[in-house]
Design a protein around this motif. Structure first.
Motif, PDB file in Angstrom:
ATOM      1  N   ARG A   2       0.830  -1.189   0.000  1.00 37.29           N
ATOM      2  CA  ARG A   2       0.000   0.000   0.000  1.00 37.29           C
ATOM      3  C   ARG A   2       0.871   1.247   0.000  1.00 37.29           C
ATOM      4  NH1 ARG A   2      -5.216  -1.397   1.641  1.00 37.29           N
ATOM      5  NH2 ARG A   2      -5.669   0.779   2.084  1.00 37.29           N
ATOM      6  N   ARG A   3       0.432   2.271  -0.731  1.00 37.11           N
ATOM      7  CA  ARG A   3       1.168   3.530  -0.742  1.00 37.11           C
ATOM      8  C   ARG A   3       0.312   4.612  -0.087  1.00 37.11           C
ATOM      9  NH1 ARG A   3       5.652   5.278  -3.570  1.00 37.11           N
ATOM     10  NH2 ARG A   3       5.568   3.487  -4.955  1.00 37.11           N
ATOM     11  N   THR A   4       0.935   5.389   0.781  1.00 37.66           N
ATOM     12  CA  THR A   4       0.246   6.413   1.545  1.00 37.66           C
ATOM     13  C   THR A   4       0.692   7.802   1.109  1.00 37.66           C
ATOM     14  OG1 THR A   4       0.067   4.963   3.485  1.00 37.66           O
ATOM     15  CG2 THR A   4      -0.188   7.330   3.865  1.00 37.66           C
ATOM     16  N   LEU A   5      -0.267   8.646   0.825  1.00 42.25           N
ATOM     17  CA  LEU A   5       0.000  10.066   0.595  1.00 42.25           C
ATOM     18  C   LEU A   5      -0.111  10.784   1.941  1.00 42.25           C
ATOM     19  CD1 LEU A   5       0.361  12.650  -1.122  1.00 42.25           C
ATOM     20  CD2 LEU A   5      -2.136  12.669  -1.393  1.00 42.25           C
ATOM     21  N   VAL A   6       0.960  11.438   2.339  1.00 42.49           N
ATOM     22  CA  VAL A   6       0.977  12.191   3.593  1.00 42.49           C
ATOM     23  C   VAL A   6       0.832  13.671   3.248  1.00 42.49           C
ATOM     24  CG1 VAL A   6       2.296  12.777   5.666  1.00 42.49           C
ATOM     25  CG2 VAL A   6       2.461  10.467   4.675  1.00 42.49           C
ATOM     26  N   VAL A   7      -0.209  14.277   3.748  1.00 42.99           N
ATOM     27  CA  VAL A   7      -0.448  15.699   3.510  1.00 42.99           C
ATOM     28  C   VAL A   7      -0.275  16.417   4.842  1.00 42.99           C
ATOM     29  CG1 VAL A   7      -2.073  17.426   2.663  1.00 42.99           C
ATOM     30  CG2 VAL A   7      -2.121  15.098   1.718  1.00 42.99           C
ATOM     31  N   VAL A  35       4.641   9.006  -0.024  1.00 49.58           N
ATOM     32  CA  VAL A  35       4.896  10.233  -0.775  1.00 49.58           C
ATOM     33  C   VAL A  35       4.297  11.357   0.065  1.00 49.58           C
ATOM     34  CG1 VAL A  35       2.796   9.931  -2.158  1.00 49.58           C
ATOM     35  CG2 VAL A  35       4.585  11.497  -2.925  1.00 49.58           C
ATOM     36  N   VAL A  36       5.007  12.485   0.163  1.00 49.79           N
ATOM     37  CA  VAL A  36       4.623  13.550   1.077  1.00 49.79           C
ATOM     38  C   VAL A  36       4.340  14.830   0.308  1.00 49.79           C
ATOM     39  CG1 VAL A  36       5.387  15.008   3.009  1.00 49.79           C
ATOM     40  CG2 VAL A  36       5.965  12.570   2.976  1.00 49.79           C
ATOM     41  N   LEU A  37       3.255  15.492   0.686  1.00 52.29           N
ATOM     42  CA  LEU A  37       2.951  16.846   0.219  1.00 52.29           C
ATOM     43  C   LEU A  37       3.029  17.762   1.431  1.00 52.29           C
ATOM     44  CD1 LEU A  37       1.978  18.799  -2.026  1.00 52.29           C
ATOM     45  CD2 LEU A  37      -0.370  18.264  -1.293  1.00 52.29           C
ATOM     46  N   ALA A  38       3.901  18.774   1.359  1.00 59.32           N
ATOM     47  CA  ALA A  38       4.155  19.619   2.530  1.00 59.32           C
ATOM     48  C   ALA A  38       4.364  21.063   2.114  1.00 59.32           C
ATOM     49  CB  ALA A  38       5.377  19.097   3.293  1.00 59.32           C
ATOM     50  N   SER A  39       4.444  21.931   3.093  1.00 63.45           N
ATOM     51  CA  SER A  39       4.792  23.333   2.870  1.00 63.45           C
ATOM     52  C   SER A  39       6.308  23.494   2.933  1.00 63.45           C
ATOM     53  CB  SER A  39       4.124  24.206   3.934  1.00 63.45           C
ATOM     54  OG  SER A  39       4.482  23.764   5.239  1.00 63.45           O
ATOM     55  N   PRO A  54       9.808  10.383  -1.715  1.00 65.44           N
ATOM     56  CA  PRO A  54       9.614  11.659  -2.398  1.00 65.44           C
ATOM     57  C   PRO A  54       8.801  12.645  -1.564  1.00 65.44           C
ATOM     58  CG  PRO A  54       8.207   9.983  -3.366  1.00 65.44           C
ATOM     59  CD  PRO A  54       9.096   9.281  -2.388  1.00 65.44           C
ATOM     60  N   VAL A  55       9.211  13.908  -1.617  1.00 64.90           N
ATOM     61  CA  VAL A  55       8.491  14.996  -0.956  1.00 64.90           C
ATOM     62  C   VAL A  55       8.245  16.092  -1.983  1.00 64.90           C
ATOM     63  CG1 VAL A  55       8.506  16.728   0.885  1.00 64.90           C
ATOM     64  CG2 VAL A  55       9.589  14.493   1.263  1.00 64.90           C
ATOM     65  N   VAL A  56       7.020  16.522  -2.094  1.00 70.16           N
ATOM     66  CA  VAL A  56       6.646  17.629  -2.968  1.00 70.16           C
ATOM     67  C   VAL A  56       6.263  18.798  -2.072  1.00 70.16           C
ATOM     68  CG1 VAL A  56       5.024  18.468  -4.710  1.00 70.16           C
ATOM     69  CG2 VAL A  56       5.900  16.111  -4.822  1.00 70.16           C
ATOM     70  N   ARG A  57       6.894  19.944  -2.294  1.00 68.33           N
ATOM     71  CA  ARG A  57       6.635  21.121  -1.466  1.00 68.33           C
ATOM     72  C   ARG A  57       5.832  22.148  -2.258  1.00 68.33           C
ATOM     73  NH1 ARG A  57       8.914  20.921   4.028  1.00 68.33           N
ATOM     74  NH2 ARG A  57      10.571  19.352   3.924  1.00 68.33           N
ATOM     75  N   ARG A  58       4.708  22.539  -1.707  1.00 65.68           N
ATOM     76  CA  ARG A  58       3.974  23.644  -2.291  1.00 65.68           C
ATOM     77  C   ARG A  58       4.735  24.938  -2.020  1.00 65.68           C
ATOM     78  NH1 ARG A  58       0.964  24.155  -5.788  1.00 65.68           N
ATOM     79  NH2 ARG A  58      -0.448  25.637  -4.811  1.00 65.68           N
ATOM     80  N   PRO A  59       4.697  25.914  -2.919  1.00 62.68           N
ATOM     81  CA  PRO A  59       5.458  27.162  -2.741  1.00 62.68           C
ATOM     82  C   PRO A  59       4.777  28.095  -1.744  1.00 62.68           C
ATOM     83  CG  PRO A  59       4.231  27.251  -4.782  1.00 62.68           C
ATOM     84  CD  PRO A  59       4.028  25.866  -4.239  1.00 62.68           C
ATOM     85  N   THR A  69      -4.073  23.362  -3.430  1.00 60.04           N
ATOM     86  CA  THR A  69      -3.565  22.243  -2.633  1.00 60.04           C
ATOM     87  C   THR A  69      -4.321  20.967  -2.968  1.00 60.04           C
ATOM     88  OG1 THR A  69      -2.979  23.747  -0.831  1.00 60.04           O
ATOM     89  CG2 THR A  69      -3.120  21.412  -0.302  1.00 60.04           C
ATOM     90  N   ALA A  70      -5.627  21.078  -3.162  1.00 57.54           N
ATOM     91  CA  ALA A  70      -6.423  19.903  -3.528  1.00 57.54           C
ATOM     92  C   ALA A  70      -5.967  19.322  -4.858  1.00 57.54           C
ATOM     93  CB  ALA A  70      -7.902  20.272  -3.593  1.00 57.54           C
ATOM     94  N   ARG A  71      -5.699  20.194  -5.833  1.00 60.06           N
ATOM     95  CA  ARG A  71      -5.205  19.707  -7.132  1.00 60.06           C
ATOM     96  C   ARG A  71      -3.861  19.011  -6.977  1.00 60.06           C
ATOM     97  NH1 ARG A  71      -7.250  24.700  -9.039  1.00 60.06           N
ATOM     98  NH2 ARG A  71      -5.166  25.614  -8.926  1.00 60.06           N
ATOM     99  N   ALA A  72      -2.954  19.618  -6.200  1.00 62.10           N
ATOM    100  CA  ALA A  72      -1.634  19.007  -5.992  1.00 62.10           C
ATOM    101  C   ALA A  72      -1.767  17.651  -5.314  1.00 62.10           C
ATOM    102  CB  ALA A  72      -0.757  19.942  -5.162  1.00 62.10           C
ATOM    103  N   ALA A  73      -2.645  17.561  -4.317  1.00 60.30           N
ATOM    104  CA  ALA A  73      -2.815  16.305  -3.581  1.00 60.30           C
ATOM    105  C   ALA A  73      -3.412  15.217  -4.472  1.00 60.30           C
ATOM    106  CB  ALA A  73      -3.698  16.537  -2.357  1.00 60.30           C
ATOM    107  N   THR A  74      -4.443  15.559  -5.218  1.00 63.24           N
ATOM    108  CA  THR A  74      -5.069  14.549  -6.076  1.00 63.24           C
ATOM    109  C   THR A  74      -4.134  14.129  -7.204  1.00 63.24           C
ATOM    110  OG1 THR A  74      -6.180  16.314  -7.325  1.00 63.24           O
ATOM    111  CG2 THR A  74      -7.415  15.276  -5.531  1.00 63.24           C
ATOM    112  N   ASP A  75      -3.369  15.073  -7.735  1.00 65.64           N
ATOM    113  CA  ASP A  75      -2.389  14.717  -8.773  1.00 65.64           C
ATOM    114  C   ASP A  75      -1.369  13.725  -8.236  1.00 65.64           C
ATOM    115  OD1 ASP A  75      -3.655  16.369 -10.541  1.00 65.64           O
ATOM    116  OD2 ASP A  75      -2.161  17.987 -10.457  1.00 65.64           O
ATOM    117  N   LEU A  76      -0.860  13.974  -7.020  1.00 67.02           N
ATOM    118  CA  LEU A  76       0.117  13.058  -6.420  1.00 67.02           C
ATOM    119  C   LEU A  76      -0.509  11.694  -6.153  1.00 67.02           C
ATOM    120  CD1 LEU A  76       2.110  15.220  -3.831  1.00 67.02           C
ATOM    121  CD2 LEU A  76       3.004  14.079  -5.858  1.00 67.02           C
ATOM    122  N   ALA A  77      -1.739  11.700  -5.660  1.00 72.46           N
ATOM    123  CA  ALA A  77      -2.403  10.426  -5.363  1.00 72.46           C
ATOM    124  C   ALA A  77      -2.543   9.584  -6.617  1.00 72.46           C
ATOM    125  CB  ALA A  77      -3.771  10.687  -4.732  1.00 72.46           C
ATOM    126  N   ARG A  78      -2.921  10.209  -7.707  1.00 70.79           N
ATOM    127  CA  ARG A  78      -3.069   9.463  -8.959  1.00 70.79           C
ATOM    128  C   ARG A  78      -1.722   9.034  -9.514  1.00 70.79           C
ATOM    129  NH1 ARG A  78      -7.208  13.726 -10.099  1.00 70.79           N
ATOM    130  NH2 ARG A  78      -9.267  12.714  -9.929  1.00 70.79           N
TER     131      ARG A  78
END
Length: 379
Positions: A2-7, A35-39, A54-59, A69-78
């Motif tokens: 299982r892969r977890t998206l951490v927001v 995979v992480v989405l963070a500030s 992997p970590v993706v940082r919003r600017p 943020t919702a678009r970034a999160a859903t894009d990463l999830a997919r």
């Protein structure tokens, strides 16, 4: 796997309790499951380069549940095929849950950390917390106290499960050496009471200072070591001077996290008589410092605020002062421990054993792994 998206908005290198909690949980997961989405915060590029996932940082310096943020999160999830999501702090990022479900994320877990007990006490914020809970499969709480505040407000909107912070028992250990700290602050071989915490009214450093003359009446050589910085520092210094305690009370100022074990080790007794303030809005969610001190083999003296009593086995690993606002009660508890070093040592040893069994990151990580699975049992 299982892969977890951490927001999460709370992520290193920004410092803080939630940031440490989230990072420690992730460090104990298989790297290819995350995979992480963070500030962003200063030093994020260097920090992320050392991570095995992997970590993706919003600017932005503050990650909020916006459309972007919702678009970034859903894009990463997919993109990563995430079937699970974890919100490092459910409020307010848990509002992204419906968008993630639409992207195929089937299991959503959100964490609370203590301040949410204040949210559910306020009508507007309570409505927001109910909305967030309704979008999650599991909402975690850190102590029975916080559960008791959350559950009535949230009803059956989600399943509640305990996920407390853990203690790094390899860092916080009875073998930690406090000799250099004692030398730095000229404590010598005196009996030392140590308090490690931010200098704010809830933590009770003001009561420790008010209690200290009574401790000195029984233990004239004792020293009080107040570790940490905060807005109450100037007031504490004035109180120390007014009572003529400059020779027996030391304020260290802020201390780097890596030096905390040696500061705990410099004490013979750990004391932080925390108290609830502002009609229950300013409250201790749990109190990790008590557990870190216990892991270092020190007996602890706690207050009654929030979940703090849950970190102490009364009479076994330390004491909870029934009236943490009372200098007399706090002084008597501390002085009695200093008068019986053998009892203090037994309490410290019992505390270490309890932390290893109940509060180590190994135990907490196993609970986290179960919560990321749909069939996890309620704690």
């Amino acid at each position: 796997m299982r892969r977890t998206l951490v927001v999460t908005n709370d992520f290193p290198p920004r410092q803080g309790g939630i940031q440490t909690f989230v990072a420690a949980l992730l460090a104990r997961r298989p790297p290819d499951s995350l995979v992480v989405l963070a500030s962003r915060s200063p030093g994020w590029e260097e920090y992320d380069a050392q991570l095995p996932y992997p970590v993706v940082r919003r600017p932005t310096g503050m990650l909020l549940p916006t459309r972007a943020t919702a678009r970034a999160a859903t894009d990463l999830a997919r993109r990563y095929g995430c079937d699970t999501a974890f919100f490092g702090a459910a409020a307010p990022l848990g509002l992204l849950a419906p968008a993630l479900r639409s992207a195929g994320v089937g299991h959503l877990v959100g964490a609370t950390h203590g301040h949410e007990t204040g949210w559910v006490a306020l009508p507007g914020a309570r409505g927001l917390m109910r909305r967030i809970a309704g979008g999650l499969d599991v909402l975690t709480y850190i102590s029975e106290y916080t559960r008791s505040r959350l559950a009535p407000a949230l009803g059956d909107r989600t399943r509640l499960a305990q996920l407390s912070p853990g203690v790094d028992v390899d860092r916080f250990t009875p073998s930690a050496d406090g000799a250099a700290t004692r030398k730095r602050y000229r404590l010598g071989s005196a009996p030392v009471v140590v308090c490690v915490s931010r200098l704010v009214a809830r933590k009770g450093q003001d009561v420790l200072v008010a209690a200290w003359p009574r401790v000195l009446a029984r233990h004239p050589d004792a020293r009080l070591l107040l570790v940490g910085g905060g807005p109450d520092e100037a007031g504490l210094r004035r109180a120390i001077a007014a009572r003529g305690l400059q020779d027996s009370v030391v304020l260290t100022g802020p201390v780097p996290p890596e030096q905390l074990p040696e500061h705990y080790a410099a004490g013979d007794v750990f004391a932080m008589p925390c108290r609830t303030r502002r009609g229950g809005l300013d409250v201790e969610g749990l109190g990790m410092v008590y557990l870190e001190a216990a892991a270092c083999g020190r007996p602890v003296v706690a207050g009654t605020s929030g979940g703090a009593p849950e970190t102490v086995q009364e009479g076994v690993t330390g004491h909870v002062v029934a009236d943490p606002r009372s200098p007399e009660a706090v002084a008597a508890t501390i002085a009695d421990l200093l008068a019986d070093p053998e009892r203090a040592r037994r309490m410290g040893a019992a505390g270490r054993a309890w932390v290893e069994q109940r509060w180590s990151w190994t135990t907490i990580a196993a609970t986290f792994a179960e919560l990321l699975e749909p069939g996890a049992a309620t704690h």
